[in-house]
Design a protein around this motif. Structure first.
Motif, PDB file in Angstrom:
ATOM      1  N   ARG A   6       0.840  -1.202   0.000  1.00  0.00           N
ATOM      2  CA  ARG A   6       0.000   0.000   0.000  1.00  0.00           C
ATOM      3  C   ARG A   6       0.877   1.255   0.000  1.00  0.00           C
ATOM      4  NH1 ARG A   6      -5.178   1.670   1.498  1.00  0.00           N
ATOM      5  NH2 ARG A   6      -5.806  -0.490   1.798  1.00  0.00           N
ATOM      6  N   LEU A   7       1.925   1.224   0.818  1.00  0.00           N
ATOM      7  CA  LEU A   7       2.840   2.362   0.864  1.00  0.00           C
ATOM      8  C   LEU A   7       3.545   2.545  -0.477  1.00  0.00           C
ATOM      9  CD1 LEU A   7       4.193   4.553   2.626  1.00  0.00           C
ATOM     10  CD2 LEU A   7       5.915   2.843   3.256  1.00  0.00           C
ATOM     11  N   GLY A   8       4.009   1.433  -1.062  1.00  0.00           N
ATOM     12  CA  GLY A   8       4.668   1.517  -2.359  1.00  0.00           C
ATOM     13  C   GLY A   8       3.729   1.973  -3.455  1.00  0.00           C
ATOM     14  N   GLY A   9       2.482   1.506  -3.403  1.00  0.00           N
ATOM     15  CA  GLY A   9       1.508   1.943  -4.394  1.00  0.00           C
ATOM     16  C   GLY A   9       1.238   3.432  -4.309  1.00  0.00           C
ATOM     17  N   GLY A  10       1.049   3.922  -3.092  1.00  0.00           N
ATOM     18  CA  GLY A  10       0.839   5.359  -2.923  1.00  0.00           C
ATOM     19  C   GLY A  10       2.048   6.168  -3.359  1.00  0.00           C
ATOM     20  N   ALA A  11       3.251   5.656  -3.051  1.00  0.00           N
ATOM     21  CA  ALA A  11       4.472   6.354  -3.456  1.00  0.00           C
ATOM     22  C   ALA A  11       4.602   6.389  -4.975  1.00  0.00           C
ATOM     23  CB  ALA A  11       5.690   5.669  -2.836  1.00  0.00           C
ATOM     24  N   GLY A  12       4.213   5.293  -5.639  1.00  0.00           N
ATOM     25  CA  GLY A  12       4.279   5.266  -7.096  1.00  0.00           C
ATOM     26  C   GLY A  12       3.340   6.277  -7.732  1.00  0.00           C
ATOM     27  N   ILE A  13       2.138   6.376  -7.192  1.00  0.00           N
ATOM     28  CA  ILE A  13       1.181   7.354  -7.718  1.00  0.00           C
ATOM     29  C   ILE A  13       1.700   8.776  -7.522  1.00  0.00           C
ATOM     30  CG2 ILE A  13      -1.148   8.293  -7.436  1.00  0.00           C
ATOM     31  CD1 ILE A  13      -2.024   5.451  -6.613  1.00  0.00           C
ATOM     32  N   LEU A  14       2.233   9.045  -6.333  1.00  0.00           N
ATOM     33  CA  LEU A  14       2.779  10.379  -6.064  1.00  0.00           C
ATOM     34  C   LEU A  14       4.012  10.658  -6.923  1.00  0.00           C
ATOM     35  CD1 LEU A  14       2.443  10.561  -2.173  1.00  0.00           C
ATOM     36  CD2 LEU A  14       1.043  11.727  -3.887  1.00  0.00           C
ATOM     37  N   LEU A  66      11.816  14.984  -6.202  1.00  0.00           N
ATOM     38  CA  LEU A  66      10.951  14.165  -5.351  1.00  0.00           C
ATOM     39  C   LEU A  66      10.588  12.834  -5.999  1.00  0.00           C
ATOM     40  CD1 LEU A  66       9.316  14.033  -2.718  1.00  0.00           C
ATOM     41  CD2 LEU A  66       7.437  15.168  -3.926  1.00  0.00           C
ATOM     42  N   ALA A  67      10.365  12.827  -7.301  1.00  0.00           N
ATOM     43  CA  ALA A  67       9.902  11.617  -7.991  1.00  0.00           C
ATOM     44  C   ALA A  67      10.842  10.423  -7.810  1.00  0.00           C
ATOM     45  CB  ALA A  67       9.684  11.917  -9.474  1.00  0.00           C
ATOM     46  N   PRO A  68      12.171  10.568  -7.978  1.00  0.00           N
ATOM     47  CA  PRO A  68      13.040   9.398  -7.791  1.00  0.00           C
ATOM     48  C   PRO A  68      13.020   8.851  -6.366  1.00  0.00           C
ATOM     49  CG  PRO A  68      14.200  11.143  -8.965  1.00  0.00           C
ATOM     50  CD  PRO A  68      12.940  11.737  -8.431  1.00  0.00           C
ATOM     51  N   LEU A  69      12.906   9.730  -5.385  1.00  0.00           N
ATOM     52  CA  LEU A  69      12.884   9.273  -3.996  1.00  0.00           C
ATOM     53  C   LEU A  69      11.619   8.463  -3.714  1.00  0.00           C
ATOM     54  CD1 LEU A  69      14.194  12.528  -2.252  1.00  0.00           C
ATOM     55  CD2 LEU A  69      15.493  10.555  -3.072  1.00  0.00           C
ATOM     56  N   LEU A  70      10.497   8.926  -4.227  1.00  0.00           N
ATOM     57  CA  LEU A  70       9.256   8.165  -4.083  1.00  0.00           C
ATOM     58  C   LEU A  70       9.319   6.867  -4.893  1.00  0.00           C
ATOM     59  CD1 LEU A  70       6.731  11.133  -4.396  1.00  0.00           C
ATOM     60  CD2 LEU A  70       7.177   9.786  -2.336  1.00  0.00           C
ATOM     61  N   GLY A  71       9.991   6.928  -6.040  1.00  0.00           N
ATOM     62  CA  GLY A  71      10.125   5.735  -6.868  1.00  0.00           C
ATOM     63  C   GLY A  71      10.883   4.618  -6.177  1.00  0.00           C
ATOM     64  N   GLY A  97      17.003  -0.785 -10.805  1.00  0.00           N
ATOM     65  CA  GLY A  97      16.077   0.329 -10.618  1.00  0.00           C
ATOM     66  C   GLY A  97      16.562   1.319  -9.580  1.00  0.00           C
ATOM     67  N   VAL A  98      17.125   0.806  -8.489  1.00  0.00           N
ATOM     68  CA  VAL A  98      17.661   1.690  -7.445  1.00  0.00           C
ATOM     69  C   VAL A  98      18.812   2.529  -7.997  1.00  0.00           C
ATOM     70  CG1 VAL A  98      18.943   1.730  -5.270  1.00  0.00           C
ATOM     71  CG2 VAL A  98      16.922   0.284  -5.495  1.00  0.00           C
ATOM     72  N   VAL A  99      19.716   1.882  -8.740  1.00  0.00           N
ATOM     73  CA  VAL A  99      20.830   2.627  -9.351  1.00  0.00           C
ATOM     74  C   VAL A  99      20.289   3.711 -10.284  1.00  0.00           C
ATOM     75  CG1 VAL A  99      22.807   2.457 -10.908  1.00  0.00           C
ATOM     76  CG2 VAL A  99      22.450   0.710  -9.151  1.00  0.00           C
ATOM     77  N   GLY A 100      19.281   3.346 -11.081  1.00  0.00           N
ATOM     78  CA  GLY A 100      18.709   4.312 -12.009  1.00  0.00           C
ATOM     79  C   GLY A 100      18.061   5.489 -11.312  1.00  0.00           C
ATOM     80  N   LEU A 101      17.282   5.213 -10.282  1.00  0.00           N
ATOM     81  CA  LEU A 101      16.599   6.296  -9.575  1.00  0.00           C
ATOM     82  C   LEU A 101      17.588   7.183  -8.824  1.00  0.00           C
ATOM     83  CD1 LEU A 101      13.461   4.377  -8.275  1.00  0.00           C
ATOM     84  CD2 LEU A 101      13.526   6.168 -10.013  1.00  0.00           C
ATOM     85  N   LEU A 201       5.734   8.032 -20.881  1.00  0.00           N
ATOM     86  CA  LEU A 201       5.687   6.593 -20.621  1.00  0.00           C
ATOM     87  C   LEU A 201       6.134   6.280 -19.193  1.00  0.00           C
ATOM     88  CD1 LEU A 201       7.155   5.177 -23.964  1.00  0.00           C
ATOM     89  CD2 LEU A 201       4.801   4.947 -23.147  1.00  0.00           C
ATOM     90  N   THR A 202       7.178   6.965 -18.742  1.00  0.00           N
ATOM     91  CA  THR A 202       7.675   6.736 -17.384  1.00  0.00           C
ATOM     92  C   THR A 202       6.657   7.169 -16.347  1.00  0.00           C
ATOM     93  OG1 THR A 202       9.932   7.117 -18.198  1.00  0.00           O
ATOM     94  CG2 THR A 202       9.594   7.170 -15.814  1.00  0.00           C
ATOM     95  N   ILE A 203       6.006   8.292 -16.599  1.00  0.00           N
ATOM     96  CA  ILE A 203       4.957   8.764 -15.687  1.00  0.00           C
ATOM     97  C   ILE A 203       3.830   7.740 -15.604  1.00  0.00           C
ATOM     98  CG2 ILE A 203       3.147  10.510 -15.411  1.00  0.00           C
ATOM     99  CD1 ILE A 203       5.191  12.501 -16.709  1.00  0.00           C
ATOM    100  N   ALA A 204       3.418   7.235 -16.766  1.00  0.00           N
ATOM    101  CA  ALA A 204       2.351   6.228 -16.791  1.00  0.00           C
ATOM    102  C   ALA A 204       2.780   4.962 -16.071  1.00  0.00           C
ATOM    103  CB  ALA A 204       1.973   5.919 -18.236  1.00  0.00           C
ATOM    104  N   TRP A 205       4.046   4.579 -16.227  1.00  0.00           N
ATOM    105  CA  TRP A 205       4.539   3.369 -15.562  1.00  0.00           C
ATOM    106  C   TRP A 205       4.563   3.541 -14.047  1.00  0.00           C
ATOM    107  CZ3 TRP A 205       9.808   2.684 -13.501  1.00  0.00           C
ATOM    108  CH2 TRP A 205       9.999   1.399 -12.982  1.00  0.00           C
ATOM    109  N   LEU A 206       5.073   4.660 -13.574  1.00  0.00           N
ATOM    110  CA  LEU A 206       5.129   4.908 -12.134  1.00  0.00           C
ATOM    111  C   LEU A 206       3.729   4.920 -11.521  1.00  0.00           C
ATOM    112  CD1 LEU A 206       7.823   7.751 -12.036  1.00  0.00           C
ATOM    113  CD2 LEU A 206       8.101   5.435 -11.144  1.00  0.00           C
ATOM    114  N   ALA A 207       2.862   5.731 -12.108  1.00  0.00           N
ATOM    115  CA  ALA A 207       1.514   5.864 -11.556  1.00  0.00           C
ATOM    116  C   ALA A 207       0.701   4.586 -11.750  1.00  0.00           C
ATOM    117  CB  ALA A 207       0.802   7.052 -12.202  1.00  0.00           C
ATOM    118  N   GLY A 208       0.835   3.952 -12.920  1.00  0.00           N
ATOM    119  CA  GLY A 208       0.062   2.741 -13.188  1.00  0.00           C
ATOM    120  C   GLY A 208       0.465   1.586 -12.303  1.00  0.00           C
TER     121      GLY A 208
END
Length: 245
Positions: A6-14, A66-71, A97-101, A201-208
């Motif tokens: 749930r926390l990860g899902g909310g973080a992805g949307i944000l 902020l986006a990479p930290l939430l990611g 993914g961690v290295v990328g973010l 595409l990245t925005i859609a992937w994070l939020a989706g």
């Protein structure tokens, strides 16, 4: 683990919202304020403009920081979710993914604070500030390229696992593969229009992906994925047993 998802899902949307805000600012608001995407790479144009719009830059670059930290929270929850199906690929996807973010985060902070520190310097020494701009901006772009390649391969690894899962995870896996490929190509051959498409595409992937994780934890929602497959197999076995009787 439900709380983590749930926390990860909310973080992805944000994270998707934060990334969307940054893209809107960089591609729409800043050009409307008379600084195009190409001009943002010019030291004299950028630093003169930034001196007059420092508050706007803070608001816009805040999304990119902020986006990479939430990611990172999203990746942790997603890797935990798919670990049972493919522990090796989920671990590889998570690490990449961690290295990328981290690359995206470092690049964003350099853009905001590194280039921002050159704004007053440009007033007194334009040549020195321009040289420093190329150095800082080049370093920031290198980290952003690293972020694109690493996160792209991470998204491909995680997406390859989700593609085999049922329900919304399969759809999120398709989006993950497409976004991952776009991130890699965009990092290797950066262009303005391609940057915008990949960002979308990245925005859609994070939020989706965040929405899929979040939805799975809502009360009364039937969990989909490998558990659903096990349930289907159990029903088939029970049906065959009843038929044999």
């Amino acid at each position: 683990m439900q709380n983590l998802r749930r926390l990860g899902g909310g973080a992805g949307i944000l994270a998707g919202i934060a990334a969307a805000w940054h893209l809107f600012g960089a591609a729409v608001l800043i050009p409307q304020a008379h600084l195009s995407l190409t001009a943002q790479e010019s030291p004299h144009k950028y630093l003169v403009w930034a001196n007059k719009h420092q508050e706007m830059l803070w608001w816009i670059n805040g999304g990119s920081m902020l986006a990479p930290l939430l990611g990172l929270v999203l990746l942790l929850a997603l890797a935990d979710r798919v670990r049972e199906d493919a522990p090796d690929r989920s671990q590889i996807g998570y690490v990449l993914g961690v290295v990328g973010l981290i690359g995206f985060a470092v690049g964003a902070f350099l853009k905001q604070f590194g280039l921002g520190s050159l704004v007053p310097f440009h007033v007194t020494n334009k040549v020195g500030a321009a040289i420093a701009f190329y150095a800082v901006n080049g370093t920031a772009n290198a980290f952003l390229s690293l972020g694109g390649v690493a996160l792209g391969f991470g998204a491909l690894a995680l997406g390859s696992v989700m593609l085999k899962m049922r329900g919304y995870y399969g759809q999120a896996g398709s989006l993950s593969v497409i976004a991952g490929a776009g991130l890699i190509l965009s990092a290797l051959s950066p262009h303005g229009s391609f940057y915008i498409i990949t960002s979308l595409l990245t925005i859609a992937w994070l939020a989706g992906t965040g929405a899929v994780l979040w939805t799975e934890t809502t009360p009364g929602h039937a969990r989909r994925g490998h558990v659903g497959e096990i349930r289907d197999e159990s029903v088939m076995v029970m049906s065959r047993g009843a038929g044999a009787r």
